[in-house]
Scaffold this motif. Structure first.
Motif, PDB file in Angstrom:
ATOM      1  N   GLU A 129      41.470  -1.715   7.147  1.00  0.00           N
ATOM      2  CA  GLU A 129      41.219  -1.128   8.459  1.00  0.00           C
ATOM      3  C   GLU A 129      40.798   0.325   8.349  1.00  0.00           C
ATOM      4  OE1 GLU A 129      44.097  -2.208  11.320  1.00  0.00           O
ATOM      5  OE2 GLU A 129      43.505  -0.661  12.759  1.00  0.00           O
ATOM      6  N   THR A 135      40.165   3.511  11.008  1.00  0.00           N
ATOM      7  CA  THR A 135      40.213   4.011  12.378  1.00  0.00           C
ATOM      8  C   THR A 135      39.780   5.475  12.391  1.00  0.00           C
ATOM      9  OG1 THR A 135      42.535   4.635  12.207  1.00  0.00           O
ATOM     10  CG2 THR A 135      42.047   2.444  13.047  1.00  0.00           C
ATOM     11  N   LEU A 195      29.677   3.441  12.265  1.00  0.00           N
ATOM     12  CA  LEU A 195      30.667   3.241  11.197  1.00  0.00           C
ATOM     13  C   LEU A 195      30.106   2.321  10.129  1.00  0.00           C
ATOM     14  CD1 LEU A 195      33.876   2.820  13.406  1.00  0.00           C
ATOM     15  CD2 LEU A 195      33.221   4.810  12.040  1.00  0.00           C
ATOM     16  N   SER A 252      27.986  -0.582  11.827  1.00  0.00           N
ATOM     17  CA  SER A 252      28.184  -0.905  13.238  1.00  0.00           C
ATOM     18  C   SER A 252      27.807   0.299  14.094  1.00  0.00           C
ATOM     19  CB  SER A 252      29.646  -1.281  13.493  1.00  0.00           C
ATOM     20  OG  SER A 252      29.895  -1.405  14.874  1.00  0.00           O
ATOM     21  N   ILE A 308      30.852  -1.328  19.638  1.00  0.00           N
ATOM     22  CA  ILE A 308      31.825  -2.421  19.718  1.00  0.00           C
ATOM     23  C   ILE A 308      31.120  -3.765  19.606  1.00  0.00           C
ATOM     24  CG2 ILE A 308      33.553  -3.555  21.163  1.00  0.00           C
ATOM     25  CD1 ILE A 308      34.137  -0.830  22.403  1.00  0.00           C
ATOM     26  N   ILE A 323      27.670  -5.670  14.597  1.00  0.00           N
ATOM     27  CA  ILE A 323      27.819  -5.601  13.153  1.00  0.00           C
ATOM     28  C   ILE A 323      26.498  -5.988  12.488  1.00  0.00           C
ATOM     29  CG2 ILE A 323      29.088  -6.403  11.130  1.00  0.00           C
ATOM     30  CD1 ILE A 323      30.847  -4.977  13.160  1.00  0.00           C
ATOM     31  N   SER A 363      34.376  -6.524  11.480  1.00  0.00           N
ATOM     32  CA  SER A 363      34.489  -6.600  12.927  1.00  0.00           C
ATOM     33  C   SER A 363      34.748  -5.211  13.482  1.00  0.00           C
ATOM     34  CB  SER A 363      35.615  -7.558  13.344  1.00  0.00           C
ATOM     35  OG  SER A 363      36.865  -7.099  12.872  1.00  0.00           O
ATOM     36  N   ARG A 364      34.341  -5.029  14.719  1.00  0.00           N
ATOM     37  CA  ARG A 364      34.606  -3.769  15.414  1.00  0.00           C
ATOM     38  C   ARG A 364      35.166  -4.115  16.784  1.00  0.00           C
ATOM     39  NH1 ARG A 364      30.674   1.508  15.652  1.00  0.00           N
ATOM     40  NH2 ARG A 364      32.078   2.849  16.843  1.00  0.00           N
ATOM     41  N   ASP A 397      36.093   0.775  19.831  1.00  0.00           N
ATOM     42  CA  ASP A 397      35.104   1.797  19.486  1.00  0.00           C
ATOM     43  C   ASP A 397      35.481   2.547  18.216  1.00  0.00           C
ATOM     44  OD1 ASP A 397      34.231   5.044  20.591  1.00  0.00           O
ATOM     45  OD2 ASP A 397      32.831   3.507  19.906  1.00  0.00           O
ATOM     46  N   GLN A 424      37.622   1.521  15.736  1.00  0.00           N
ATOM     47  CA  GLN A 424      38.254   0.670  14.740  1.00  0.00           C
ATOM     48  C   GLN A 424      37.210  -0.217  14.086  1.00  0.00           C
ATOM     49  OE1 GLN A 424      40.904  -2.348  16.309  1.00  0.00           O
ATOM     50  NE2 GLN A 424      42.304  -2.129  14.584  1.00  0.00           N
ATOM     51  N   PHE A 425      37.238  -0.224  12.767  1.00  0.00           N
ATOM     52  CA  PHE A 425      36.267  -1.016  12.002  1.00  0.00           C
ATOM     53  C   PHE A 425      37.049  -1.721  10.903  1.00  0.00           C
ATOM     54  CE2 PHE A 425      32.294  -2.512  11.187  1.00  0.00           C
ATOM     55  CZ  PHE A 425      31.536  -1.930  10.190  1.00  0.00           C
ATOM     56  N   CYS A 476      35.114   3.688   3.983  1.00  0.00           N
ATOM     57  CA  CYS A 476      34.648   3.701   5.366  1.00  0.00           C
ATOM     58  C   CYS A 476      33.920   5.026   5.594  1.00  0.00           C
ATOM     59  CB  CYS A 476      35.836   3.575   6.306  1.00  0.00           C
ATOM     60  SG  CYS A 476      35.407   3.539   8.063  1.00  0.00           S
TER      61      CYS A 476
END
Lengths: 112, 112
Positions: free
Chosen positions: A22, A24, A33, A50, A53, A56, A67-68, A71, A73-74, A91
């Motif tokens: 994760e 963030t 991201l 990404s 939201i 991807i 996944s996102r 907004d 969080q990836f 990240c």
């Protein structure tokens, strides 16, 4: 100011196990991201990026997914890890509004 | 397709000497440009960035880079190299909403 939280710092997982990493971010809205992987002795490989939201883009076909859900969080996932998934996962945030671009601290994944 | 080329895989410079690391890109429009540094076993740290404006960009640790549109280049320079500058250096380019592309990196060694 913007920050990226990425965890864990190191991870050892058996082959065939699932993965969830994760990322963030704080201090920004609607950043671009990215997930990169750096294998030992090699350059940076773009895995996913990404722009918002639920949006991807995948650069390399493989057993990983991203996944996102929010907004800021990836998430990088795998259902079944392979030995070749070992590497340093990073990240990356691109904040166009504030012209910032930087990496999280990374997760060093070893698949055994 | 967009691409980034760092022509020099490995450079050795004497301590106190000047340094220039080359970066050339192929991009359809003026991109955002970055230089990152990575010490062994560590993450990537942003040295400097160019989004727009003055084409001579000052960064951290005494580094600078100049964006030359006519040459599609963004070379990194330092007037006097220190032993602690030994690391791997990555050039990167992107535009809003597109993949961030990295060069393959240049390893800098510093001799005494």
């Amino acid at each position: 100011s913007q920050t990226i939280h990425q965890w864990p710092a190191t991870l050892v997982q058996p082959v065939g196990s699932p993965l969830s990493l994760e990322c963030t971010v704080e201090g920004t809205s609607n950043p671009n991201l990215y997930w990169y992987r750096q294998a030992a002795g090699r350059g940076l490989q773009l895995l996913f990026y990404s722009v918002g939201i639920g949006q991807i883009s995948s650069e390399v076909p493989q057993n990983l997914s991203a996944s996102r859900p929010q907004d800021r969080q990836f998430i990088l996932s795998s259902k079944k890890l392979l030995l070749s998934d070992s590497g340093f996962y990073l990240c990356f945030l691109l904040d166009r509004l504030n012209t910032e671009a930087f990496f999280g601290q990374g997760t060093r994944l070893t698949v055994v | 397709a967009q691409s980034v080329t760092q022509p020099d895989i490995h450079i050795t410079v004497s301590e106190g000497a000047s340094l220039e690391l080359r970066c050339n890109y192929s991009y359809g429009a003026t991109p955002y440009l970055f230089w990152y540094v990575q010490s062994p076993g560590q993450g990537l740290q942003l040295l400097l960035k160019y989004f727009s404006g003055d084409t001579l960009v000052q960064g951290i640790k005494g580094f600078e880079a100049e964006f030359k549109r006519s040459q599609s280049s963004f070379n990194l320079r330092k007037p006097s190299v220190h032993w602690s500058d030994a690391a791997e250096y990555f050039c990167a380019v992107t535009r809003a909403g597109t993949a961030l592309i990295f060069g393959k990196g240049t390893t800098l060694s510093v001799s005494s």
